[in-house]
Design a protein around this motif. Structure first.
Motif, PDB file in Angstrom:
ATOM      1  N   SER A   9       0.789  -1.340   0.043  1.00  0.00           N
ATOM      2  CA  SER A   9       0.290  -0.199  -0.127  1.00  0.00           C
ATOM      3  C   SER A   9       1.080   1.011  -0.045  1.00  0.00           C
ATOM      4  N   ILE A  56      -7.508  -3.740   0.414  1.00  0.00           N
ATOM      5  CA  ILE A  56      -8.084  -2.597   1.143  1.00  0.00           C
ATOM      6  C   ILE A  56      -7.499  -2.515   2.160  1.00  0.00           C
ATOM      7  N   ASN A  57      -6.599  -2.889   2.582  1.00  0.00           N
ATOM      8  CA  ASN A  57      -5.572  -2.307   3.084  1.00  0.00           C
ATOM      9  C   ASN A  57      -5.408  -0.461   3.494  1.00  0.00           C
ATOM     10  N   LEU A  89      -7.637   1.343   2.977  1.00  0.00           N
ATOM     11  CA  LEU A  89      -8.693   2.077   3.720  1.00  0.00           C
ATOM     12  C   LEU A  89      -7.526   2.613   5.029  1.00  0.00           C
ATOM     13  N   LEU A  90      -6.838   2.360   5.567  1.00  0.00           N
ATOM     14  CA  LEU A  90      -6.547   2.725   6.559  1.00  0.00           C
ATOM     15  C   LEU A  90      -5.519   4.178   6.213  1.00  0.00           C
ATOM     16  N   GLN A  93      -8.603   6.930   5.717  1.00  0.00           N
ATOM     17  CA  GLN A  93      -8.892   7.527   7.164  1.00  0.00           C
ATOM     18  C   GLN A  93      -8.941   8.307   7.668  1.00  0.00           C
ATOM     19  N   LEU A 148     -17.109  -4.734   5.922  1.00  0.00           N
ATOM     20  CA  LEU A 148     -15.144  -4.142   5.573  1.00  0.00           C
ATOM     21  C   LEU A 148     -15.170  -2.334   6.292  1.00  0.00           C
ATOM     22  N   TYR A 199     -12.704  -0.852   9.026  1.00  0.00           N
ATOM     23  CA  TYR A 199     -11.479   0.468   8.611  1.00  0.00           C
ATOM     24  C   TYR A 199     -11.774   1.608   9.191  1.00  0.00           C
TER      25      TYR A 199
END
Length: 548
Positions: free
Chosen positions: A52, A436-437, A439-440, A443, A488, A492
């Motif tokens: 990512s 999908i990570n 999304l960290l 935030q 999901l 997150y």
């Protein structure tokens, strides 16, 4: 010595134009991370997922119209291997990524030391150059300064691309902090100098039935130079969405060519004498097939031969040459022919049911947006955007069209749209799950994610694989998933909304996003194929009637 060493490296990168450092946390890279974090003029981003992080950095190289080098920092061992996909994309799409990999000292290489792999020239031919620095010592400080400055120069020189700096470090790894809190401002980047047009370019520009094509990897400023010249000379232009040419409302610029080039019955009517292309090959496959056999000249730099058809002639140069090129006003019959094709497709598209919840209507809903940056995933989203995005869009369009993979899409979008006030991502379900990570980071970087969920690999339904027995097609290509994206998103900590209609989508897009939100649009794969083919039938019939 460790403090002077790391300061020399980081400070000279900043002085040479590196503003952003993306850090993957780790132990061996401690002095590098601290030096980047404390530098008074740097901007740091810490992402725990290396893949990512690498795609986020890849995106950051494109936050401005002019490419800016971005540095990645990671520890020793397999951390650096997680960067490989992004390095590959940077190589092919010509993005200035500088990868700083901390390494074990030379005496701990190949002897079974923990978290040690062979990192020397790890990225092989994917990088413009690979440095393996010596251990920190006073006599080698001038070389470290040289390596930093040279790395930036190599990353930005045409063709731009990634550079790897491998940095062996011995313990102890904690530097003295005072020196690291000083440093030079971010350096100015050199801009290409305008050149005079060559006789060959002037000759091509005078061809009566000339077609200009602008592909990806062209800056907005350069695209505007091309469009201005074409408008004055009345030369038709096909504008790939990644060229930023779709922002234009000039009557010489066309955006629906992906559709009218599907109508093989009119090919003889729209055939040019010559194509002058700037940038890489456009996204459109109908253009790729149609243009094969048409005399083509690609104007650009010789470091990257962008001609998958193996037929074009290459002319070394830059769009800035058009600033001083003589303008030959062309007879407008060819331009008017293409305008008829464009208008015909526009008429058919205008007759489509705009309220039907379809994948192409999701793209058309983007016309509501008045500004911002839109990142588009590979596979079906970029193809639908290419087909259905009209001229005059205010959006800055971005995508990873080097290796054309679906990895790192969300992270790339967050980086590429970082400076935009309004950020958008158009993505399919599989590409979204693949990263999908990301999304960290989402935030803290608000972005509106238009998640088109056709429960699998929708593009394969348009490819020859669709004719396979369903017992083969679904597990190998359809790859259906039944993930609950609301769960999901909640996991997150980002907002989620399921879109129930196109009207619902229109109204939601009008609301200013203050936090990341996932807007899930559920579609049906077989129905999507049927509707696309129905549109192609309608446009083909209409075009045949227009040119009868």
């Amino acid at each position: 010595m460790l403090s002077k060493w790391t300061h020399a490296l980081i400070d000279n990168l900043v002085k040479s134009g590196v503003r952003d450092f993306v850090i993957s946390p780790g132990s061996r890279s401690t002095p590098l991370a601290i030096a980047a974090f404390l530098h008074p003029f740097s901007r740091t981003h810490v992402l725990i997922d290396e893949r990512s992080a690498s795609f986020f950095a890849l995106g950051l190289t494109r936050t401005e119209d002019v490419l800016r080098p971005v540095a990645l920092i990671c520890t020793s061992g397999t951390a650096a291997t997680n960067y490989y996909s992004a390095v590959t994309e940077a190589n092919i799409f010509e993005l200035p990524l500088i990868v700083l990999t901390a390494d074990r000292p030379h005496e701990l290489r190949g002897v079974g030391a923990p978290q040690a792999i062979d990192q020397v020239a790890l990225y092989g031919k994917q990088v413009r150059h690979a440095f393996d620095l010596p251990l920190p010592e006073e006599t080698a400080l001038p070389y470290v300064q040289h390596a930093a400055e040279r790395a930036v120069l190599l990353a930005l020189s045409e063709p731009a691309g990634p550079v790897h700096i491998n940095i062996p470090l011995r313990e102890p790894l904690i530097p003295e902090l005072d020196l690291l809190q000083t440093g030079q401002p971010v350096g100015q980047l050199n801009q290409p100098q305008a050149e005079n047009p060559t006789e060959k370019l002037i000759e091509i520009l005078s061809i009566s039935r000339l077609l200009i094509v602008i592909g990806p990897q062209i800056s907005l400023a350069d695209t505007q130079i091309i469009l201005d010249y074409a408008n004055r000379a009345r030369i038709p232009v096909l504008a790939d969405p990644l060229s930023q040419g779709r922002r234009s409302s000039n009557d010489t610029v066309f955006g629906y060519y992906d559709t009218w080039l599907k109508a093989t019955a009119i090919h003889d009517k729209i055939h040019p004498e010559h194509i002058l292309r700037f940038g890489a090959m456009p996204i459109s496959k109908p253009y790729l097939l149609w243009s094969k056999g048409i005399p083509t000249t690609v104007l650009g730099h010789p470091g990257n031969w962008r001609d998958p058809q193996l037929q074009a002639h290459f002319l070394s140069g830059h769009p800035s040459q058009l600033k001083t090129a003589p303008v030959t006003v062309h007879e407008t019959s060819y331009l008017e022919t293409l305008q008829r094709a464009e208008n015909t497709v526009q008429t058919v598209f205008s007759s489509l049911d705009a309220n039907q919840l379809t994948e192409y209507n999701v793209v058309r809903a983007l016309n509501d947006l008045t500004d911002g940056s839109l990142f588009v995933s590979n596979s079906m989203p970029i193809r639908d955007l290419d087909t259905f995005l009209p001229m005059g869009t205010p959006l800055r369009i971005l995508a990873n069209r080097g290796a054309n993979g679906i990895d790192g899409i969300l992270s790339s979008a967050l980086g590429a749209t970082y400076e935009a006030e309004n950020r958008y991502l158009l993505v399919g379900d599989l590409a979204f799950l693949h990263d999908i990570n990301g999304l960290l980071m989402a935030q803290t970087v608000p972005i509106t994610i238009l998640l088109v969920n056709n429960t699998g690999g929708g593009i394969f339904s348009f490819l020859p694989q669709q004719n396979l027995d369903p017992a083969l097609f679904e597990p190998l290509f359809g790859t259906a998933q039944d993930v609950d994206f609301s769960h999901l998103a909640a996991g997150y900590g980002v907002e989620y909304e399921r879109i129930s209609s196109i009207t619902h989508l229109h109204s939601t897009l009008q609301q200013q996003a203050t936090a990341t939100r996932v807007l899930e649009i559920v579609t049906d794969r077989p129905e999507n194929v049927r509707l696309h083919r129905l549109i192609w039938e309608q446009t083909n019939e209409a075009l045949q009637e227009t040119f009868r």
